[in-house]
Design a protein around this motif. Structure first.
Motif, PDB file in Angstrom:
ATOM      1  N   VAL A  74       0.844  -1.196   0.000  1.00  0.00           N
ATOM      2  CA  VAL A  74       0.000   0.000   0.000  1.00  0.00           C
ATOM      3  C   VAL A  74       0.877   1.242   0.000  1.00  0.00           C
ATOM      4  N   GLU A  75       1.890   1.266   0.852  1.00  0.00           N
ATOM      5  CA  GLU A  75       2.772   2.424   0.933  1.00  0.00           C
ATOM      6  C   GLU A  75       3.521   2.652  -0.377  1.00  0.00           C
ATOM      7  N   THR A  76       3.960   1.590  -1.014  1.00  0.00           N
ATOM      8  CA  THR A  76       4.684   1.715  -2.286  1.00  0.00           C
ATOM      9  C   THR A  76       3.809   2.369  -3.347  1.00  0.00           C
ATOM     10  N   TYR A  77       2.570   1.915  -3.453  1.00  0.00           N
ATOM     11  CA  TYR A  77       1.653   2.483  -4.447  1.00  0.00           C
ATOM     12  C   TYR A  77       1.151   3.872  -4.032  1.00  0.00           C
ATOM     13  N   ALA A  78       1.016   4.131  -2.745  1.00  0.00           N
ATOM     14  CA  ALA A  78       0.467   5.399  -2.269  1.00  0.00           C
ATOM     15  C   ALA A  78       1.474   6.543  -2.331  1.00  0.00           C
ATOM     16  N   ALA A  79       2.758   6.245  -2.218  1.00  0.00           N
ATOM     17  CA  ALA A  79       3.780   7.297  -2.146  1.00  0.00           C
ATOM     18  C   ALA A  79       3.673   8.330  -3.272  1.00  0.00           C
ATOM     19  N   PRO A  80       3.561   7.936  -4.531  1.00  0.00           N
ATOM     20  CA  PRO A  80       3.467   8.955  -5.589  1.00  0.00           C
ATOM     21  C   PRO A  80       2.206   9.818  -5.493  1.00  0.00           C
ATOM     22  N   LEU A  81       1.144   9.261  -4.882  1.00  0.00           N
ATOM     23  CA  LEU A  81      -0.112  10.015  -4.774  1.00  0.00           C
ATOM     24  C   LEU A  81      -0.026  11.158  -3.766  1.00  0.00           C
ATOM     25  N   ARG A  82       1.079  11.247  -3.064  1.00  0.00           N
ATOM     26  CA  ARG A  82       1.286  12.344  -2.110  1.00  0.00           C
ATOM     27  C   ARG A  82       1.905  13.573  -2.775  1.00  0.00           C
ATOM     28  N   THR A  83       2.236  13.444  -4.057  1.00  0.00           N
ATOM     29  CA  THR A  83       2.832  14.561  -4.791  1.00  0.00           C
ATOM     30  C   THR A  83       1.817  15.131  -5.779  1.00  0.00           C
ATOM     31  N   ALA A  84       2.012  16.384  -6.163  1.00  0.00           N
ATOM     32  CA  ALA A  84       1.134  17.008  -7.159  1.00  0.00           C
ATOM     33  C   ALA A  84       1.215  16.252  -8.488  1.00  0.00           C
ATOM     34  N   ALA A  85       2.432  15.855  -8.868  1.00  0.00           N
ATOM     35  CA  ALA A  85       2.604  15.112 -10.122  1.00  0.00           C
ATOM     36  C   ALA A  85       1.892  13.763 -10.060  1.00  0.00           C
ATOM     37  N   GLY A  86       1.947  13.092  -8.904  1.00  0.00           N
ATOM     38  CA  GLY A  86       1.275  11.813  -8.746  1.00  0.00           C
ATOM     39  C   GLY A  86      -0.230  11.946  -8.828  1.00  0.00           C
ATOM     40  N   LYS A  87      -0.776  12.982  -8.212  1.00  0.00           N
ATOM     41  CA  LYS A  87      -2.227  13.233  -8.283  1.00  0.00           C
ATOM     42  C   LYS A  87      -2.643  13.497  -9.728  1.00  0.00           C
ATOM     43  N   HIS A  88      -1.855  14.309 -10.418  1.00  0.00           N
ATOM     44  CA  HIS A  88      -2.129  14.605 -11.821  1.00  0.00           C
ATOM     45  C   HIS A  88      -2.072  13.317 -12.654  1.00  0.00           C
ATOM     46  N   ALA A  89      -1.064  12.501 -12.414  1.00  0.00           N
ATOM     47  CA  ALA A  89      -0.884  11.270 -13.190  1.00  0.00           C
ATOM     48  C   ALA A  89      -2.033  10.293 -12.989  1.00  0.00           C
ATOM     49  N   ILE A  90      -2.497  10.123 -11.739  1.00  0.00           N
ATOM     50  CA  ILE A  90      -3.576   9.156 -11.498  1.00  0.00           C
ATOM     51  C   ILE A  90      -4.871   9.601 -12.177  1.00  0.00           C
TER      52      ILE A  90
END
Length: 164
Positions: A74-90
């Motif tokens: 969960v942490e591995t997949y969630a880490a990028p979602l904590r960044t603006a770029a990760g939110k944009h990408a998802i």
């Protein structure tokens, strides 16, 4: 209609394909992914719902056996979602899951002559195995490999494969 093998942009660039549990034909997709395609909801949702919760929801949709979901994953997949770029990408990735004109795109599959390996998990809950079988029948130079005892294609797990 232009065949993919006749497209000048692709000459010499692609010689083989590998398709992994791909959405290849119009189908229903889980509500979680449809919500990410709603402009206002998606932007508010990815900012208001904690990344770990977003990840757990997605993994519960993907995995047949929820006991396989551990905190480290969960942490591995969630880490990028904590960044603006990760939110944009998802958000933008979810919007591309079902591209516009998929009916027309899927009509062109029969023109793909290059060797194609289709890999499918036998318990995929997002993209049914029937899609893999249909692809195998449609793509003239394809092989379908079934990953048995797998609910989603994950790098970490060991699997048995068989040709169909």
């Amino acid at each position: 209609m232009l065949s993919l093998s006749d497209d000048e942009r692709l000459k010499g660039r692609i010689t083989k394909l590998v398709l992994l549990d791909t959405i290849a034909y119009p189908q229903d997709i889980p509500v979680f992914f449809r919500m990410l395609d709603m402009p206002l909801f998606s932007h508010v949702g990815v900012r208001m719902v904690p990344p770990a919760m977003q990840t757990r929801i997605a993994l519960r949709i993907a995995y047949l056996d929820n006991s396989k979901i551990d905190d480290e994953e969960v942490e591995t997949y969630a880490a990028p979602l904590r960044t603006a770029a990760g939110k944009h990408a998802i958000i933008h990735s979810a919007r591309q899951i079902m591209p516009e004109g998929l009916d027309e795109i899927s009509e062109r599959y029969k023109s793909i002559e290059m060797p194609t390996l289709i890999v499918w998990c036998d318990h995929d809950r997002i993209v049914p195995f029937d899609v893999g079988l249909k692809l195998r029948r449609t793509l003239p130079n394809s092989t379908l490999k079934l990953v048995e005892a797998a609910d989603t294609c994950r790098k970490r797990s060991s699997r048995r494969r068989r040709s169909i």
